[in-house]
Design an enzyme around this catalytic site. Structure first.
Site, PDB file in Angstrom:
ATOM      1  NE  ARG A  26      -4.541   6.145  -2.546  1.00 26.18           N
ATOM      2  CZ  ARG A  26      -3.821   5.229  -1.925  1.00 26.18           C
ATOM      3  NH1 ARG A  26      -3.499   4.113  -2.545  1.00 26.18           N
ATOM      4  NH2 ARG A  26      -3.432   5.409  -0.686  1.00 26.18           N
ATOM      5  CG  ASP A  58       0.194  13.330  -0.405  1.00 22.76           C
ATOM      6  OD1 ASP A  58       0.163  12.252  -1.023  1.00 22.76           O
ATOM      7  OD2 ASP A  58       0.664  13.460   0.735  1.00 22.76           O
ATOM      8  CE1 TYR A  79       3.064   8.302   5.600  1.00 21.34           C
ATOM      9  CE2 TYR A  79       0.857   9.245   5.713  1.00 21.34           C
ATOM     10  CZ  TYR A  79       1.765   8.375   5.135  1.00 21.34           C
ATOM     11  OH  TYR A  79       1.379   7.573   4.096  1.00 21.34           O
ATOM     12  NE  ARG A 130       3.326  14.391 -10.818  1.00 21.52           N
ATOM     13  CZ  ARG A 130       3.494  13.413  -9.927  1.00 21.52           C
ATOM     14  NH1 ARG A 130       2.454  12.723  -9.510  1.00 21.52           N
ATOM     15  NH2 ARG A 130       4.698  13.117  -9.460  1.00 21.52           N
ATOM     16  NE  ARG A 137      -2.692   5.369  -7.079  1.00 24.15           N
ATOM     17  CZ  ARG A 137      -2.426   4.500  -6.107  1.00 24.15           C
ATOM     18  NH1 ARG A 137      -1.252   4.544  -5.498  1.00 24.15           N
ATOM     19  NH2 ARG A 137      -3.297   3.616  -5.736  1.00 24.15           N
TER      20      ARG A 137
END
Length: 384
Positions: free
Chosen positions: A38, A87, A167, A51, A42
């Protein structure tokens, strides 16, 4: 076996001798390579600025934006690899599954997959039909990125079949994945079909990245830590092996000088055929490490819950390891973090080779200058 095209960074020799690739292949480097899970996004202000107004999945499927986000931490931190910005649900979306990522919550699916009939509806999309057109945006993003990276390798990224299946069954994030584990035992035939489908979708996604220019590939099993070793071995490992089989056959040749070490071909001065390095990482998977390696991985990522030397012992001291700085330490005073990083580096000596990373992802509130300082520390460190 399928040879990578001559312009591929591995086949062309741009990344084949990099610290990262050689470490994944079990060759200890004088300078320990480092990258962070990551790292793309972020915590970086330039990421947040880029973004603004763009949804996560839209960013992943915009080649120019995905490439720029992948490159940002390489430029800023001087890490030894880029990790492709994506992702784990992207291949599901490309396969026609209705899913969106809700800020603050994560992936949410329009329809959960909880019965044999639900699995049958998924299977109406044959993963084998997901060709170049399906992954065109992904391949273009990889090409744009590797053109900028030069001799710095790009790592491909995909979610492992169990995490994707969990998921799908839960319909979104879950703390214990109880519905997924229930389906595994209540209808093992439907579960096996679901795992085969997710394995092929994830594997196709990973293969597209490698063929387009990624020099290594990492399979993330974010939720495998909720499983017992017995359940993992029987109901999950075969699907993870199936996912990795989509890239296991991809090879390239390295010209070695006679007597340079390695294979018999290298000893004779002939080209040495190598596969694209594959890494397998899971969260809370200290009890599963050997099983995770046995599915066909070259290196194993270790989370922060188990010391790296103990992880290497469980792997027989013959498997390259990646990890495992505790992300919580990134906000600790520098002397505390420095001591922790040095300890991880020392413990990593128990493995044939070590790539320093976090034991999970970069927290969003991390000060980017701390990550840069960690990279500098790792690159300056030498084994006593």
């Amino acid at each position: 076996m399928t040879s990578l095209h001559s312009g591929h960074p591995l086949a062309a020799g741009r990344t084949a001798g990099s610290r990262l690739v050689r470490s994944y292949q079990g060759e200890r480097q004088e300078v320990t390579p480092v990258w962070f899970m990551r790292q793309a996004g972020r915590s970086l202000p330039e990421y947040r600025e880029l973004r603004v107004g763009t949804r996560m999945l839209d960013a992943c499927l915009d080649p120019a934006m995905a490439s720029e986000i992948t490159l940002q931490p390489v430029r800023r931190h001087g890490v030894d690899a880029g990790i492709f910005f994506s992702d784990i649900v992207v291949p599901l979306k490309l396969a026609g599954v209705a899913v969106e990522i809700q800020p603050g919550k994560g992936p949410v699916f329009e329809h959960a997959v909880r019965t044999a009939d639900d699995v049958s509806r998924l299977e109406e999309t044959d993963p084998a039909s997901l060709g170049d057109d399906t992954f065109a945006a992904i391949a273009e993003a990889v090409r744009l990125t590797t053109a900028e990276l030069g001799d710095t390798p790009l790592i491909g990224f995909a979610g492992a079949p169990f995490t994707l299946a969990a998921y799908l069954v839960e319909g979104g994030p879950s703390k214990d994945h109880i519905r997924a584990r229930t389906l595994m035992h209540a209808d093992p035939e439907a579960w096996a079909r679901l795992m085969a489908w997710t394995a092929d979708v994830s594997g196709a996604f990973l293969r597209a990245q490698v063929l387009a220019g990624a020099s290594a590939a990492q399979l993330f099993d974010s939720w495998a830590g909720s499983l017992s070793l017995a359940d993992y071995a029987e109901h999950v490992a075969p699907a993870s092996a199936r996912a990795l089989s989509h890239v296991r056959d991809l090879t390239y040749e390295v010209a070695e000088a006679p007597g340079a070490g390695g294979s018999e071909a290298a000893e004779a001065g002939e080209p040495d055929t190598r596969n694209v390095p594959l890494v397998h990482f899971g969260v809370g998977t200290g009890e599963l490490l050997k099983a995770m390696h046995d599915v066909g991985a070259d290196a194993v990522g270790v989370d922060y819950r188990i010391p790296l030397d103990e992880a290497s012992r469980r792997l027989g001291h013959v498997v390259p390891v990646q990890g495992n700085v505790d992300p919580a330490m990134l906000d600790a005073p520098w002397p505390v973090l420095e001591a922790h990083v040095r300890d991880v580096l020392r413990r990593g000596l128990e493995a044939p080779a070590h790539v320093l990373n976090l034991g999970h992802g970069v927290p969003p509130e991390t000060d980017p200058t701390v990550l840069t300082r960690v990279v500098e520390l790792v690159h300056a460190w030498r084994a006593a």
